[in-house]
Each structure stands twice: as C-alpha cells, then as structure tokens.
Design an enzyme around this catalytic site. Structure first.
Site, short mmCIF file in Angstrom:
data_model
loop_
_atom_site.label_atom_id
_atom_site.label_comp_id
_atom_site.label_asym_id
_atom_site.label_seq_id
_atom_site.Cartn_x
_atom_site.Cartn_y
_atom_site.Cartn_z
N ASP A 7 0.78 -1.23 0.09
CA ASP A 7 0.00 -0.15 0.11
C ASP A 7 0.94 1.33 -0.13
O ASP A 7 1.90 1.16 0.40
CB ASP A 7 -0.96 -0.03 1.16
CG ASP A 7 -1.95 1.19 1.36
OD1 ASP A 7 -2.77 1.13 0.01
OD2 ASP A 7 -1.91 1.83 2.01
N GLU A 9 0.98 5.72 0.31
CA GLU A 9 0.28 7.20 0.58
C GLU A 9 0.67 7.99 -0.35
O GLU A 9 1.99 7.85 -0.47
CB GLU A 9 0.26 7.42 2.19
CG GLU A 9 -0.62 6.41 3.02
CD GLU A 9 -2.20 6.34 2.87
OE1 GLU A 9 -2.81 7.19 2.06
OE2 GLU A 9 -2.43 5.23 3.31
N HIS A 157 -5.55 6.35 7.44
CA HIS A 157 -4.95 5.37 6.45
C HIS A 157 -3.39 5.54 7.03
O HIS A 157 -3.04 6.57 6.95
CB HIS A 157 -5.19 5.85 5.21
CG HIS A 157 -6.87 5.58 4.56
ND1 HIS A 157 -6.95 5.10 3.35
CD2 HIS A 157 -7.89 5.55 5.17
CE1 HIS A 157 -8.24 5.18 3.35
NE2 HIS A 157 -8.78 5.41 4.35
N ASP A 162 -2.21 -0.44 6.60
CA ASP A 162 -3.18 -0.82 5.52
C ASP A 162 -2.85 -2.16 4.87
O ASP A 162 -3.59 -3.06 4.33
CB ASP A 162 -3.60 0.34 4.49
CG ASP A 162 -4.57 1.16 5.15
OD1 ASP A 162 -4.94 1.12 6.16
OD2 ASP A 162 -4.81 2.33 4.54
#
Length: 249
Positions: A7, A9, A157, A162
């Site tokens: 994942d 960001e 998040h 995640d």
C-alpha cells in the site's frame, strides 16, 4: 508462491498532476502465511501535501521534511518486491504512482529502472472483490466488516497498517473457512457472522506446541489394527499404501 501485500500514501492525486508517494508499506506472504518480514518507509516528496490527502492519512509536510527521497531507497525497495506477486487494493492507483516515480528517476538521472510490471506480478484485490460481491461496497473497511477482520486501529490511513489489514482480508477472501465455527452461526447460532470467521493473529514469540510421540505399546496396537484392515480388505489397506509412498487415485 511469494506475495508482497503493498500500500502507498501520497501527497494527493492523480500522479499525472505531479503528486508523489510519501509512504510505502509492504508485508510478505509465503505459502499463504505472513512471514513477519516487512518493508516500510516515509518519503520526502519535494512538494506540499494536499489538505484533502492530509485529512485521510495525517502525514504532514513538517514530518516529511527530513525523510529520504524515493531515489535514496529505490534499490532496497526493488530488492524487497522483485519477483513477487504484489497484492494491492485498487492496484492501478499504487502501480501508477510507483511507475511515475521510476520514470521520474529515469528522466532526471538517466537511469534505467524497470516498471513495476517488469519486476512483479500484480493482483488487484478490488477487482477480485467486485467479481465476488457485485453491487456491494468493496473498499477495505467494507471488506474488513464482511470478512471479520479487525480494523479498529484504522482511524487514519497508513501504508503499513493498511497492507497488514489487506493481507488478512486477502487470505480470508481466498481461503474459504477461516474458523472452526459454523459459517451460519450468525443467522442461527446466536452469534454474528463476523465473529464466527474472525482472524486471530497469534503472537510471534509464543511457545512451540509440544510434540508427543507414540509409545512402543501404542505402535504395536496400531500395527495389529492395520493387520486386521489388511485382512478385511484382501490386500494392503490405505494406510499401508501411504506408508509405502504410493499415490492414491
């Protein structure tokens, strides 16, 4: 199969507007088991984080000011994911951002970094979820609720958190029964369906289970029972075939 659940960001979206990756989180899965190995890094993006993105992940410009740039960590990142199948929720988003970072390095430094698809396979759990649950919400929070995966710590998040949650969701979504409880316990057994299939992660430092060997008397009794099975079946019993390494049809 070695899989890496990944994942990211970002400063915002889309990557085509110059938005950058600010966090990468990966966890390793081999043979459908989490190995405990992970890769995690925050990155200095050389641009401001959009306010909307900050509200989602809470990662500030001040926090990122002294972090390494993508080019500083690219070799260790590629080494971690190379040859694995990446498991990503909405893979087009994360792969698009990663490829934009690779292409930026190639332009700026005359490098020749391959794109994600050249070094990894990619499995998109969002596409998988939409095929299995058409017409339903299939974001990560909805899947956690559907499969009984604990996401109570996900107030904001975070790439590593995640990735860990997605690993549990993916294993639940592809592994069938995840509990010894009855699948319909929620409807008929007085509990809820989520608790019936909830995944419990055991502590990595737990003591190993004891291995109890059969005694000589027990082995003799077992042998006598197999002899009776051989006689009743008119030949070698299934147990004898297994002991001899034969393949059962």
């Amino acid at each position: 199969m070695r899989q890496v659940v990944l994942d990211t960001e970002t400063t915002g979206m889309p990557a085509s507007d110059g938005h950058r990756i600010i966090e990468i989180g990966c966890v390793e899965v081999i043979g459908r088991r989490l190995t405990g190995r992970h890769y995690h890094v925050y990155l200095q993006p050389d641009r401001e984080v959009d306010e909307g993105a900050f509200q989602v992940h809470g990662i500030s410009n001040e926090f990122l000011a002294d972090k390494p740039r993508f080019g500083d960590v690219v070799a260790e990142f590629v080494e971690f994911v190379k040859g694995a199948e990446l498991v990503i929720h909405n893979a087009d988003f994360d792969v698009g951002f990663l490829n934009a970072e690779f292409e930026r390095l190639n332009r700026a430094k005359g490098a020749n970094h391959p794109l994600v698809e050249d070094i990894c396979g990619v499995l998109d759990t969002l596409k998988m979820a939409r095929e299995r649950h058409p017409g339903q919400r299939n974001n990560l929070d909805a899947l956690c609720k559907r499969y009984g995966v604990d996401n109570s710590g996900r107030d904001l998040h975070g790439a590593l958190l995640d990735a860990e949650i997605l690993a549990d969701v993916y294993l639940a979504m592809t592994g069938g029964q995840t509990s010894l409880s009855l699948a319909n316990q929620g409807a008929e057994g007085g509990g809820d369906a989520a608790s019936a299939t909830a995944i419990r992660r055991l502590a990595a430092g737990r003591a190993p289970l004891p291995v109890v060997q059969a005694s000589s008397a027990e082995l003799e009794a077992h042998e006598q029972w197999l002899a009776k099975l051989d006689k009743a079946s008119g030949g070698s019993s299934v147990w004898r075939q297994l002991e001899g390494g034969e393949t059962l049809n």
